[in-house]
Write an enzyme that holds these catalytic residues in place. Structure first.
Site, PDB file in Angstrom:
ATOM      1  N   CYS A 247       0.828  -1.203   0.000  1.00 14.47           N
ATOM      2  CA  CYS A 247       0.000   0.000   0.000  1.00 14.47           C
ATOM      3  C   CYS A 247       0.869   1.263   0.000  1.00 14.47           C
ATOM      4  CB  CYS A 247      -0.995  -0.029   1.173  1.00 14.47           C
ATOM      5  SG  CYS A 247      -2.354   1.153   0.929  1.00 14.47           S
TER       6      CYS A 247
ATOM      7  N   HIS B 163      -3.899  -4.939   0.643  1.00  9.63           N
ATOM      8  CA  HIS B 163      -3.358  -5.324   1.948  1.00  9.63           C
ATOM      9  C   HIS B 163      -3.417  -6.838   2.137  1.00  9.63           C
ATOM     10  CE1 HIS B 163      -2.491  -1.517   4.034  1.00  9.63           C
ATOM     11  NE2 HIS B 163      -3.461  -1.015   3.282  1.00  9.63           N
TER      12      HIS B 163
ATOM     13  N   GLU C  58      -1.701  -8.663   4.039  1.00  6.86           N
ATOM     14  CA  GLU C  58      -1.495  -9.075   5.437  1.00  6.86           C
ATOM     15  C   GLU C  58      -2.798  -9.202   6.201  1.00  6.86           C
ATOM     16  OE1 GLU C  58      -1.148  -6.039   4.346  1.00  6.86           O
ATOM     17  OE2 GLU C  58      -2.157  -4.763   5.819  1.00  6.86           O
TER      18      GLU C  58
END
Ligand code: MN
Length: 246
Positions: free
Chosen positions: A109, A213, A215
């Site tokens: 990001c 994202h 994660e």
């Protein structure tokens, strides 16, 4: 048994938490579940000492505040209010050190945007008002694991090899985007409105940036492959190629 690779993870200030450095646990868990040892890096100049950086095996540039527009020659757009010059300066130097030492790097990001700026690219300062895109890239009210839009993945890219798909669905928690791509980077994924959603440096051991994202899905492992590939590149510096077992 060999020592697992040490993966530096950047943190930084957020205006809503004055006086604090912030890092979501998702990044730490994602690295740990992929077999790396997470080491959280605060934006302190002393941490850039070459002798210390040489101890790192890999690096994650995380999400966060907007990059200061003057770093890519822009006058600030009215929506750009959350910035951290301290973090920008630290991470710009970190990127150059990482590339100088061919350190495996996953940029997420803001991290991808910072990577682009560090290498001479520019950013769209506010997607909604600048491009008029109908895609909701910036729906921050959604849960972080909600799918926001599809992304087409360029065949032949490292990302395509890792994901094994021409198209993936991703979350989207950004109001800025890559505008002019830095010369050495290659765009390897795109949103339906044409915005760049992933970049790579093909000649390097492992340099991958994604605008979404990954994660956030560490529990489900939806994009675990990206972190596994980082960790495998970090632990096998002389063996180029992709993750095979993680
Ligand atoms: Mn997006």
């Amino acid at each position: 048994m060999s020592v697992p690779p040490l993966i530096g993870i950047t943190s930084g200030g957020e205006p809503s938490f004055p006086g604090c450095y912030i890092l979501r646990q998702d990044y730490v868990r994602s690295v740990e579940l992929s077999g790396g040892v997470p080491l959280v890096l605060a934006p302190a100049g002393a941490a850039l000492h070459p002798a210390l950086l040489s101890k790192l095996d890999g690096l994650v540039l995380t999400g966060g505040t907007d990059v200061v527009p003057r770093l890519y020659g822009g006058a600030p757009h009215p929506t750009v209010t959350d910035t951290s010059a301290e973090r920008d300066e630290f991470e710009m130097k970190l990127v150059h050190e990482a590339l100088a030492h061919d350190l495996p790097l996953l940029a997420i990001c803001r991290g991808m945007q910072l990577l682009n700026v560090a290498l001479g690219g520019t950013l769209v300062q506010d997607i909604r008002t600048v491009t008029g895109s109908a895609i909701r890239h910036d729906d921050f009210a959604l849960p972080r694991t909600d799918v926001a839009h599809a992304v087409s993945v360029r065949s032949g890219s490292r990302l395509h090899a890792l994901l094994g798909r021409d198209e993936v669905e991703v979350n989207s928690l950004h109001h800025q985007a890559v505008d002019r791509l830095a010369t050495p980077l290659v765009a390897t994924a795109f949103a339906p409105d044409g915005l760049v959603e992933a970049v790579e440096l093909p000649a390097r051991r492992f340099v991958l940036g994604v605008q979404w994202h990954p994660e956030a899905w560490w529990r489900e492992g939806r994009f675990a492959r990206l972190f596994c590939a980082l960790v495998e590149a970090a632990e096998a510096p002389t063996i180029p190629g992709l993750a095979a077992t993680c």
